[in-house]
Write a protein that holds these residues in place. Structure first.
Motif, mmCIF file in Angstrom:
data_model
loop_
_atom_site.group_PDB
_atom_site.id
_atom_site.type_symbol
_atom_site.label_atom_id
_atom_site.label_comp_id
_atom_site.label_asym_id
_atom_site.label_seq_id
_atom_site.Cartn_x
_atom_site.Cartn_y
_atom_site.Cartn_z
ATOM 1 N N VAL A 1 0.816 -1.208 0.000
ATOM 2 C CA VAL A 1 0.000 0.000 0.000
ATOM 3 C C VAL A 1 0.853 1.263 0.000
ATOM 4 O O VAL A 1 0.416 2.319 -0.446
ATOM 5 C CB VAL A 1 -0.954 -0.007 1.205
ATOM 6 N N ILE A 2 2.093 1.174 0.499
ATOM 7 C CA ILE A 2 3.011 2.319 0.463
ATOM 8 C C ILE A 2 4.445 1.811 0.470
ATOM 9 O O ILE A 2 4.952 1.355 1.501
ATOM 10 C CB ILE A 2 2.768 3.322 1.620
ATOM 11 N N VAL A 3 5.079 1.875 -0.665
ATOM 12 C CA VAL A 3 6.466 1.424 -0.794
ATOM 13 C C VAL A 3 7.120 2.184 -1.952
ATOM 14 O O VAL A 3 6.474 2.466 -2.956
ATOM 15 C CB VAL A 3 6.536 -0.101 -1.037
ATOM 16 N N VAL A 4 8.385 2.527 -1.766
ATOM 17 C CA VAL A 4 9.176 3.133 -2.841
ATOM 18 C C VAL A 4 10.234 2.130 -3.278
ATOM 19 O O VAL A 4 10.972 1.594 -2.445
ATOM 20 C CB VAL A 4 9.848 4.441 -2.394
ATOM 21 N N TYR A 5 10.297 1.864 -4.585
ATOM 22 C CA TYR A 5 11.307 0.980 -5.152
ATOM 23 C C TYR A 5 12.323 1.788 -5.947
ATOM 24 O O TYR A 5 11.982 2.800 -6.571
ATOM 25 C CB TYR A 5 10.672 -0.047 -6.093
ATOM 26 N N ARG A 6 13.546 1.328 -5.943
ATOM 27 C CA ARG A 6 14.540 1.857 -6.867
ATOM 28 C C ARG A 6 14.297 1.179 -8.219
ATOM 29 O O ARG A 6 14.296 -0.060 -8.296
ATOM 30 C CB ARG A 6 15.953 1.558 -6.360
ATOM 31 N N LYS A 7 14.093 1.954 -9.274
ATOM 32 C CA LYS A 7 13.778 1.355 -10.573
ATOM 33 C C LYS A 7 14.867 0.381 -11.018
ATOM 34 O O LYS A 7 14.584 -0.689 -11.572
ATOM 35 C CB LYS A 7 13.592 2.438 -11.635
ATOM 36 N N GLN A 8 16.111 0.715 -10.764
ATOM 37 C CA GLN A 8 17.219 -0.150 -11.141
ATOM 38 C C GLN A 8 17.080 -1.528 -10.491
ATOM 39 O O GLN A 8 17.378 -2.557 -11.106
ATOM 40 C CB GLN A 8 18.539 0.495 -10.714
ATOM 41 N N ALA A 9 16.614 -1.557 -9.243
ATOM 42 C CA ALA A 9 16.445 -2.825 -8.534
ATOM 43 C C ALA A 9 15.299 -3.639 -9.136
ATOM 44 O O ALA A 9 15.405 -4.863 -9.286
ATOM 45 C CB ALA A 9 16.187 -2.561 -7.053
ATOM 46 N N ILE A 10 14.199 -2.973 -9.468
ATOM 47 C CA ILE A 10 13.057 -3.657 -10.084
ATOM 48 C C ILE A 10 13.474 -4.281 -11.421
ATOM 49 O O ILE A 10 13.108 -5.426 -11.733
ATOM 50 C CB ILE A 10 11.887 -2.679 -10.305
ATOM 51 N N GLU A 11 14.233 -3.548 -12.196
ATOM 52 C CA GLU A 11 14.689 -4.070 -13.486
ATOM 53 C C GLU A 11 15.688 -5.200 -13.308
ATOM 54 O O GLU A 11 15.741 -6.136 -14.111
ATOM 55 C CB GLU A 11 15.284 -2.929 -14.313
#
Length: 404
Positions: A207-217
């Motif tokens: 419901v509330i989280v910030v991801y680093r895009k580099q990590a998701i990729e």
């Protein structure tokens, strides 16, 4: 029978004591070791705010308004409609017109309902930011939440995700107020304890989280087949040595189920999602870091405990039936009650200082203990049955409470 009863009593006792101690030291650590702040002339990273939704026409205005009030100002908003049958998509376009002058707003329509993970993956392709704030469309975020979470990324270059803290906002029903006590008295304590003792948490709060895009990729995006995309993503990040951080200062005000069937359905989904992650990451029990091994083994023991507890209860009632007498052995209930009181007081005190709860909520304390143990026990047992009967089941949106 003695060993079974001993296990049923000692397991929650030991685990609760460990998490309580960890939670207390977590607070001390945050107070004694303040985070570094970036220099005033340092560039502010762009954050892409992803809000997927399915049939959420009634709640979208509130969450977008809360995003508009964020003190962290360098962001874009991406609204993702996942095959809604109501006017969700129409409302998204209206919100784009309303806020376009304040910040960039993108609307991403998806024709077929594919689930939250699929919606996030599609939304990611439209994101220009290096960081992704994921919010549920029936919540609203505290104005300072994103600032707190981005500070965690600045202090830890290896942070792949920063999880915020959900606080219940629909409190007009008894079930809503009981879940409020659970979130502040149990869930928050467990995450604080896990974060201090292991440096890991079992799961971020979707419901509330910030991801680093580099990590998701790096982990090949969200798993579409996963029933709980937040638990699954947490452990995918661990497999690639990314850190996952808990930030209780980052608050999101959430809506929770107000009917018992919806609540059981939601908790069964959570429990089954945990089982899926456990099976998918079973090799980490032997090859992972000590913290990962500990959390996975704890997940296994939790499910074994639920089975043992259920068996003990059935055996208890069978004994009463055949003995034709009421046998009252309050040892287990006494121990669990003491544990719950200690956990509750710690979480309640911290939340009361922040204005999340009132002292009047203490009147619900006796009912709260029964609610917590019974609901989670039922959810765990039914999730085990669901997992083994239908292991290929996928997660799709079917109701605003995120049930399946």
């Amino acid at each position: 029978m003695f060993l079974l009863s001993l296990f049923v009593i000692l397991y929650p006792l030991i685990v609760s004591i460990v998490w309580i101690i960890g939670a207390l030291f977590f607070g001390v650590q945050q107070h004694e070791l303040p985070l570094k702040h970036p220099a005033a002339d340092q560039p502010t990273p762009l954050v892409s705010v992803l809000i997927p939704g399915h049939n959420e026409e009634d709640t979208l205005h509130e969450v977008v308004e809360s995003v508009a009030n964020l003190t962290y100002r360098h962001f874009e908003l991406i609204l993702i409609d996942d095959g809604s049958q109501d006017d969700t998509l129409k409302v998204m376009y209206q919100l784009r017109e309303q806020y376009q002058d304040q910040f960039d707003v993108k609307v991403v329509p998806i024709v077929e309902n594919g689930g939250k993970a699929n919606a996030l993956n599609i939304g990611l392709t439209h994101a220009d930011g290096d960081y992704l704030l994921c919010l549920d469309s029936d919540s609203y975020i505290d104005p300072d939440a994103l600032s707190h979470m981005m500070l965690q990324f600045y202090n830890d270059p290896q942070a792949g995700a920063v999880a915020g803290r959900p606080v219940v906002r629909n409190r007009t029903t008894l079930l809503g107020r009981l879940q409020l006590l659970e979130y502040i008295g149990i869930i928050d304590i467990i995450k604080r304890g896990q974060a201090f003792i292991t440096g890991h948490i079992t799961t971020v709060s979707g419901v509330i989280v910030v991801y680093r895009k580099q990590a998701i990729e790096a982990v090949n995006h969200w798993t579409v087949e996963a029933l709980t995309e937040d638990i699954d993503m947490t452990w995918k990040l661990y497999t690639k040595n990314w850190h996952v951080i808990y930030c209780p200062q980052a608050v999101s005000w959430i809506l929770v189920p107000e009917h018992i069937r919806a609540l059981i359905r939601q908790r069964r989904r959570w429990a089954r999602g945990g089982l899926e992650v456990l099976v998918r990451n079973r090799r980490l029990i032997f090859t992972g870091k000590l913290a990962e091994q500990w959390l996975l083994v704890d997940m296994i023991i939790s499910n074994v405990w639920a089975l043992c507890c259920t068996f003990s209860v059935l055996l208890y009632f069978l004994t009463i039936f055949f003995a034709q007498a009421l046998i009252l052995d309050g040892g287990i209930l006494f121990v669990l009650t003491i544990i719950s009181i200690v956990q509750f007081i710690i979480g309640f005190t911290a939340s009361q200082r922040q204005g999340y709860v009132d002292w009047q909520d203490l009147l619900l304390l006796p009912m709260y203990f029964i609610f917590y143990w019974v609901v989670n026990l039922i959810s765990c047992i039914t999730a085990l049955g669901s997992f083994f009967l239908d292991p290929q089941r996928k997660g799709v949106w079917s109701s605003p409470d995120r049930g399946v």
